[in-house]
Scaffold this active site. Structure first.
Site, PDB file in Angstrom:
ATOM      1  N   LEU A  47      32.271  65.744  72.211  1.00  0.00           N
ATOM      2  CA  LEU A  47      33.383  66.125  73.060  1.00  0.00           C
ATOM      3  C   LEU A  47      33.925  67.503  72.704  1.00  0.00           C
ATOM      4  O   LEU A  47      34.236  68.305  73.580  1.00  0.00           O
ATOM      5  CB  LEU A  47      34.490  65.067  72.963  1.00  0.00           C
ATOM      6  CG  LEU A  47      35.691  65.205  73.895  1.00  0.00           C
ATOM      7  CD1 LEU A  47      35.248  65.258  75.349  1.00  0.00           C
ATOM      8  CD2 LEU A  47      36.654  64.048  73.671  1.00  0.00           C
ATOM      9  N   GLY A  48      34.038  67.790  71.395  1.00  0.00           N
ATOM     10  CA  GLY A  48      34.480  69.113  70.964  1.00  0.00           C
ATOM     11  C   GLY A  48      35.974  69.217  70.739  1.00  0.00           C
ATOM     12  O   GLY A  48      36.599  70.207  71.131  1.00  0.00           O
ATOM     13  N   HIS A  81      19.678  48.930  58.553  1.00  0.00           N
ATOM     14  CA  HIS A  81      19.522  48.662  57.119  1.00  0.00           C
ATOM     15  C   HIS A  81      18.565  47.502  56.845  1.00  0.00           C
ATOM     16  O   HIS A  81      18.092  47.342  55.721  1.00  0.00           O
ATOM     17  CB  HIS A  81      20.882  48.421  56.447  1.00  0.00           C
ATOM     18  CG  HIS A  81      21.498  47.083  56.725  1.00  0.00           C
ATOM     19  ND1 HIS A  81      22.493  46.889  57.660  1.00  0.00           N
ATOM     20  CD2 HIS A  81      21.280  45.860  56.174  1.00  0.00           C
ATOM     21  CE1 HIS A  81      22.853  45.617  57.664  1.00  0.00           C
ATOM     22  NE2 HIS A  81      22.127  44.961  56.772  1.00  0.00           N
ATOM     23  N   SER A 132      22.321  39.677  59.016  1.00  0.00           N
ATOM     24  CA  SER A 132      22.331  41.033  59.551  1.00  0.00           C
ATOM     25  C   SER A 132      21.301  41.190  60.661  1.00  0.00           C
ATOM     26  O   SER A 132      20.135  40.857  60.488  1.00  0.00           O
ATOM     27  CB  SER A 132      22.031  42.045  58.438  1.00  0.00           C
ATOM     28  OG  SER A 132      23.083  42.109  57.519  1.00  0.00           O
ATOM     29  N   THR A 154      26.538  42.410  61.481  1.00  0.00           N
ATOM     30  CA  THR A 154      26.161  43.551  60.648  1.00  0.00           C
ATOM     31  C   THR A 154      26.581  43.419  59.193  1.00  0.00           C
ATOM     32  O   THR A 154      25.816  43.751  58.296  1.00  0.00           O
ATOM     33  CB  THR A 154      26.763  44.845  61.234  1.00  0.00           C
ATOM     34  OG1 THR A 154      26.229  45.045  62.536  1.00  0.00           O
ATOM     35  CG2 THR A 154      26.437  46.058  60.377  1.00  0.00           C
ATOM     36  N   ASP A 175      23.908  52.066  62.445  1.00  0.00           N
ATOM     37  CA  ASP A 175      23.196  50.909  61.879  1.00  0.00           C
ATOM     38  C   ASP A 175      22.502  50.064  62.944  1.00  0.00           C
ATOM     39  O   ASP A 175      22.552  48.834  62.907  1.00  0.00           O
ATOM     40  CB  ASP A 175      24.137  50.043  61.048  1.00  0.00           C
ATOM     41  CG  ASP A 175      23.371  49.188  60.030  1.00  0.00           C
ATOM     42  OD1 ASP A 175      22.193  49.503  59.761  1.00  0.00           O
ATOM     43  OD2 ASP A 175      23.947  48.220  59.500  1.00  0.00           O
ATOM     44  N   ILE A 187      29.645  41.748  56.068  1.00  0.00           N
ATOM     45  CA  ILE A 187      30.723  40.855  55.669  1.00  0.00           C
ATOM     46  C   ILE A 187      31.648  41.601  54.730  1.00  0.00           C
ATOM     47  O   ILE A 187      31.278  42.624  54.137  1.00  0.00           O
ATOM     48  CB  ILE A 187      30.196  39.577  54.975  1.00  0.00           C
ATOM     49  CG1 ILE A 187      29.315  39.948  53.775  1.00  0.00           C
ATOM     50  CG2 ILE A 187      29.455  38.702  55.946  1.00  0.00           C
ATOM     51  CD1 ILE A 187      28.838  38.751  52.989  1.00  0.00           C
ATOM     52  N   GLY A 219      21.365  37.977  55.277  1.00  0.00           N
ATOM     53  CA  GLY A 219      20.282  37.495  56.105  1.00  0.00           C
ATOM     54  C   GLY A 219      20.695  37.348  57.557  1.00  0.00           C
ATOM     55  O   GLY A 219      19.861  37.318  58.454  1.00  0.00           O
ATOM     56  N   ILE A 255      39.309  68.340  67.771  1.00  0.00           N
ATOM     57  CA  ILE A 255      39.756  67.948  66.440  1.00  0.00           C
ATOM     58  C   ILE A 255      41.082  67.233  66.626  1.00  0.00           C
ATOM     59  O   ILE A 255      41.937  67.676  67.403  1.00  0.00           O
ATOM     60  CB  ILE A 255      39.931  69.170  65.522  1.00  0.00           C
ATOM     61  CG1 ILE A 255      38.602  69.919  65.367  1.00  0.00           C
ATOM     62  CG2 ILE A 255      40.479  68.765  64.156  1.00  0.00           C
ATOM     63  CD1 ILE A 255      38.739  71.252  64.678  1.00  0.00           C
ATOM     64  N   GLY A 256      41.247  66.103  65.950  1.00  0.00           N
ATOM     65  CA  GLY A 256      42.471  65.358  66.171  1.00  0.00           C
ATOM     66  C   GLY A 256      42.715  64.299  65.135  1.00  0.00           C
ATOM     67  O   GLY A 256      42.138  64.313  64.046  1.00  0.00           O
TER      68      GLY A 256
END
Length: 457
Positions: free
Chosen positions: A271-272, A109, A216, A232, A139, A234, A214, A274-275
């Protein structure tokens, strides 16, 4: 040799001032004069040249759909949308991780949409930087500068961090060069914050070291001067520091940077499964002796998970020997590892602990303009994606303000998982369904933890 009383007093001063040392570092007395107070200055003098200031210039492009009534009055030659450009400037921080190659890590960003990126070193040099690659969903961005006599920071293993470890944040808040603050690791594995955006990969270090605008892209280091995170964001009601800051773990950053260096982009692992998160209620219902981990509800056919022997009902408790606390944390770790990576997963099945090795598939996502699919979805850009629970679907990767898709109620980060009660797992499946369907379409949309329906008439 310092007397025990002097050492005890020095340590007390460090603790009272919010600073202490790792178990591997010596007490920081410097110089021959025993009246000198403990200081981190020598360590900081070595590593602060590796933290840089970043200034950017660019043009922000916004698109606004033109209402149909204006097209009626001004004729068919009128464009579908109005394009507006607005120049912008920005400031941030970065960290040199490879002096020889000139690699600088920062947040995506900080440099997103920038036409010009300038890196300023502590010795006053200003260098033009080029962006090697970036990953919006985690990011992270990698820059490169061409210069001699650069200083790089050593990257530590952030998986070894513990809550209570002391840390130092270095950056350029509000454009004030080389500001240093101290604190501790307040928490680990922070997820579901939607700091980067819906559908992002979050596994943050939380710290109370002061972080402001700043900062970041700046460095979070341990008291040995090793990089353990990239500052990154706050958490504050007014955008100011309230003692809750977040950093991307250095191990996660390194996995992403290695992919960018090798491929010019992030080739995300898949990985494949659903959980969801294992909590105390689910653990009690299934008579499981643990309360944290990733519960596997479904395994996709022909996926890396199925080939590796993972089954529905398994509880994944660690990745490569490092404990995980939730499904969201598992998703972040897997999603930032590269496709083709072999990982060892520890799982609990019917009360027994097992280890399986899995070679990750590639998470393929190709952006498709929604106008190709349906007129009322115009203004959105779709890509193959997944929900926070690992459910495959069609993600809204971009959305033009006031477009038909926005007016329908879609938002960036939404994941479409169904149409008229039929599962949709990819852009291709969405296209095939809409191509042959006429009439009302009900979109089943996942927005974070919420589920909702939007109707196309």
């Amino acid at each position: 040799m310092k007397s025990p009383a002097i050492r005890f007093l020095a340590m007390s001063l460090l603790i009272l001032s919010g600073i202490t040392l790792s178990s591997h570092a010596a007490l920081p007395f410097f110089g021959e004069d025993e009246k000198q107070v403990p200081s981190l200055a020598p360590m900081l003098e070595e590593i602060t040249p590796a933290v840089v200031s970043i200034s950017v210039k660019g043009t922000q492009v916004s698109r606004q759909q033109i209402p149909e009534m204006f097209k009626f009055f001004f004729g068919p030659n009128m464009p579908d949308e109005q394009r507006q450009e607005r120049p912008f400037r920005g400031l941030g921080s970065g960290v040199i991780i490879d002096a020889e190659k000139g690699y600088v890590v920062t947040n995506n960003h900080v440099v997103d949409n920038a036409d010009e990126i300038v890196v300023k070193l502590t010795d006053g040099r200003e260098l033009e930087a080029k962006k090697i690659g970036s990953d919006e969903r985690s990011d992270i961005a990698l820059l490169q500068v061409d210069a001699d006599n650069l200083t790089a920071v050593t990257v530590a293993d952030s998986d070894k961090l513990r809550v209570g470890d002391f840390v130092v944040a270095i950056g350029n808040p509000f454009g004030l060069n080389q500001t240093v603050t101290s604190g501790i690791v307040s928490a680990l594995g922070r997820t579901n914050l939607n700091i980067v955006g819906n559908g992002s990969y979050e596994d943050f270090i939380q710290t109370d070291a002061a972080i402001n605008r700043g900062n970041s892209g700046g460095a979070l280091v341990n008291l040995n001067g090793e990089l353990i995170g990239i500052n990154t964001a706050i958490y504050g009601p007014n955008g100011g520091n309230v003692g809750i800051g977040f950093a991307i773990p250095s191990t996660m950053m390194k996995n992403l940077v290695d992919q960018i260096v090798q491929y010019g982009e992030v080739r995300r692992g898949l990985l494949g499964i659903i959980g969801g998160n294992l909590d105390s209620d689910l653990a009690q219902a299934m008579n499981i002796g643990i309360n944290q981990g990733a519960f596997v509800r479904e395994v996709s056919p022909d996926s890396a998970a199925e080939k590796g022997g993972i089954q529905a009902g398994d509880i994944i408790t660690s990745v490569d020997g490092k404990d995980i606390r939730s499904f969201t944390e598992l998703r972040a770790k897997i999603g930032t590892l590269g496709a083709g990576t072999e990982v060892e997963l520890t799982l609990l099945r019917e009360g027994e602990t097992r280890k399986v090795k899995v070679v990750l598939d590639e998470f393929a996502a190709q952006d498709v303009a929604a106008r190709q699919l349906h007129p009322l979805l115009e203004g959105a850009t779709f890509a193959d994606g997944e929900t926070e629970q690992g459910l495959a679907g069609v993600e809204v990767s971009e959305l033009a303000p006031r477009s038909p898709a926005a007016q329908l109620g879609l938002k960036e980060g939404d994941v479409i998982v169904g149409l008229n009660r039929q599962r949709v797992e990819s852009v291709a499946a969405l296209r095939n369904y809409l191509k042959d369907h006429e009439g009302v379409v009900a979109l089943n949309v996942k927005r974070g933890r919420k589920s909702l329906y939007l109707v196309i008439r």
